[in-house]
Scaffold this active site. Structure first.
Site, PDB file in Angstrom:
ATOM      1  N   ILE A  40     -20.540  77.302 -91.164  1.00 48.37           N
ATOM      2  CA  ILE A  40     -21.973  77.149 -90.894  1.00 48.37           C
ATOM      3  C   ILE A  40     -22.203  76.646 -89.471  1.00 48.37           C
ATOM      4  O   ILE A  40     -21.282  76.189 -88.794  1.00 48.37           O
ATOM      5  CB  ILE A  40     -22.641  76.162 -91.877  1.00 48.37           C
ATOM      6  CG1 ILE A  40     -21.940  74.783 -91.836  1.00 48.37           C
ATOM      7  CG2 ILE A  40     -22.660  76.714 -93.281  1.00 48.37           C
ATOM      8  CD1 ILE A  40     -22.652  73.696 -92.640  1.00 48.37           C
ATOM      9  N   ALA A 100     -13.188  73.244 -87.586  1.00 46.18           N
ATOM     10  CA  ALA A 100     -14.024  74.329 -88.100  1.00 46.18           C
ATOM     11  C   ALA A 100     -15.200  73.677 -88.821  1.00 46.18           C
ATOM     12  O   ALA A 100     -15.000  72.734 -89.593  1.00 46.18           O
ATOM     13  CB  ALA A 100     -13.227  75.183 -89.071  1.00 46.18           C
ATOM     14  N   LYS A 101     -16.383  74.190 -88.557  1.00 47.38           N
ATOM     15  CA  LYS A 101     -17.535  73.671 -89.307  1.00 47.38           C
ATOM     16  C   LYS A 101     -17.579  74.458 -90.618  1.00 47.38           C
ATOM     17  O   LYS A 101     -18.414  75.346 -90.819  1.00 47.38           O
ATOM     18  CB  LYS A 101     -18.814  73.815 -88.475  1.00 47.38           C
ATOM     19  CG  LYS A 101     -19.947  72.918 -88.961  1.00 47.38           C
ATOM     20  CD  LYS A 101     -21.070  72.866 -87.940  1.00 47.38           C
ATOM     21  CE  LYS A 101     -22.362  72.343 -88.550  1.00 47.38           C
ATOM     22  NZ  LYS A 101     -22.332  70.973 -89.019  1.00 47.38           N
ATOM     23  N   ALA A 102     -16.589  74.152 -91.457  1.00 45.51           N
ATOM     24  CA  ALA A 102     -16.365  74.914 -92.686  1.00 45.51           C
ATOM     25  C   ALA A 102     -17.006  74.204 -93.863  1.00 45.51           C
ATOM     26  O   ALA A 102     -16.962  72.968 -93.947  1.00 45.51           O
ATOM     27  CB  ALA A 102     -14.865  75.064 -92.920  1.00 45.51           C
ATOM     28  N   TYR A 151     -17.140  69.736 -96.078  1.00 42.43           N
ATOM     29  CA  TYR A 151     -18.263  68.855 -96.395  1.00 42.43           C
ATOM     30  C   TYR A 151     -18.138  68.152 -97.744  1.00 42.43           C
ATOM     31  O   TYR A 151     -18.948  67.285 -98.062  1.00 42.43           O
ATOM     32  CB  TYR A 151     -19.599  69.597 -96.248  1.00 42.43           C
ATOM     33  CG  TYR A 151     -19.893  69.726 -94.772  1.00 42.43           C
ATOM     34  CD1 TYR A 151     -20.485  68.676 -94.079  1.00 42.43           C
ATOM     35  CD2 TYR A 151     -19.472  70.831 -94.048  1.00 42.43           C
ATOM     36  CE1 TYR A 151     -20.685  68.743 -92.726  1.00 42.43           C
ATOM     37  CE2 TYR A 151     -19.659  70.904 -92.681  1.00 42.43           C
ATOM     38  CZ  TYR A 151     -20.267  69.864 -92.029  1.00 42.43           C
ATOM     39  OH  TYR A 151     -20.452  69.923 -90.671  1.00 42.43           O
TER      40      TYR A 151
END
Ligand code: PMP
Length: 306
Positions: free
Chosen positions: A35, A158-160, A164
């Site tokens: 994202i 990584a904005k994976a 989150y």
């Protein structure tokens, strides 16, 4: 949440309520999706997306790290985000853009190579992430019992979406304990980042923020460093331990959504005078000048929507 009119899905603008995926979409089960979070501000010259290209670049880099072949170019994704802002006809001060690359329906099992890669871009009006009061008076931060997964078991750059889960557990724990936000340390006890923001502290006039050894490479953190250096403030990037934070003069978080949120207390230790510190306030005002298009030195970071 504030609904908008349209969401861009795989090349088309669809009505907000029609932007749906199958319950067996691969990402929903196995957590591989990436994202971005990009902010759009109402400037005197109309809406402007802040650092659009940098966010889209990070989206594509995150996707590369987690083995997702995005079927759109950087330019196409930039355009999709511009279109979403333009076509939705927003009126508020702040809009948040959320592009997501995810694996759709058709393949089950962990091996994801044949799962279809899909892309959506949504946007909605969204105010201060940690509250208006927090922006003025500062928030209370708890050092989490969760550490940030080490670099051998996770891809924290990584904005994976899968990353989150860690952030979410830390945030929930902090809020349940009566705090506003969680700060995660790495497995050696140095500051990594907050659940969705980077950390800064001020000691004797020096601005200190950790390197991105075990954190997302925050775009807001970079902006604030650049701005502070231009203001003549000494900026040091080095590892920070818990006890240094307890005796900091001031501290704050930075992030696209968090913007520049002052910290007034950490684990029952009151920082400075217990509110928004003077240097923090100066930097916060400077940041808002940049994103709202009031600082010509940083105008190249704004993509205006005509
Ligand atoms: N760390 C995490 C885990 C985040 O989710 C965010 C928000 N994107 C940040 C840091 C801050 O990054 P940025 O300044 O690029 O928004």
């Amino acid at each position: 949440m504030n609904e908008a009119k349209y969401i861009w899905m795989n090349g088309n603008l669809v009505a907000w309520n029609d932007a749906k995926i199958h319950v067996l979409a691969h990402t929903l089960h196995y957590g591989n999706g990436v994202i971005e979070g990009t902010k759009v501000y109402k400037t005197p010259k109309g809406y402007a997306i802040f650092r659009l290209n940098d966010h889209t670049k990070r989206l594509l880099e995150s996707a590369k790290m987690t083995l997702l072949n995005v079927p759109y170019t950087l330019e196409e994704l930039n355009q999709a985000q511009i279109d979403v802002i333009r076509e939705n006809g927003f009126t508020g001060e702040n809009v948040y853009l959320r592009p997501i690359v995810y694996l759709g329906y058709g393949v089950m099992g962990i091996y994801h190579k044949d799962a279809p890669v899909e892309v959506a871009v949504a946007a909605w009006e969204w105010g201060a992430y940690l509250g208006e009061e927090g922006m003025k008076k500062g928030i209370r931060l708890k050092i989490s019992s969760f550490s940030r997964p080490n670099n051998k078991s996770n891809m924290g750059k990584a904005k994976a979406v899968g990353n989150y889960l860690n952030s979410q557990m830390a945030k929930f724990e902090a809020v349940e304990a009566g705090y506003d936000e969680a700060l995660l340390l790495d497995d050696e006890g140095y500051v990594a980042e907050a659940s969705g923001a980077a950390f800064f502290m001020i000691k004797d006039g020096e601005l200190i923020t950790p390197p991105n050894d075990n954190s997302l490479v925050s775009i807001t953190q970079k902006t604030v460093i650049e701005m502070a250096e231009k203001m003549g403030i000494k900026v040091t990037r080095r590892k920070i331990t818990r006890e240094e934070i307890y005796i900091a003069d001031e501290a704050f978080l930075t992030g696209t959504a968090a913007e520049l949120t002052p910290i007034r207390e950490v684990d029952a230790r009151v920082l400075g005078a217990g509110g928004r510190g003077p240097l923090t306030e100066k930097l916060q005002n400077g940041y808002f000048d940049i994103v709202y298009g009031r600082n010509p030195d940083f105008e190249h970071y704004l993509t205006y929507i005509d």
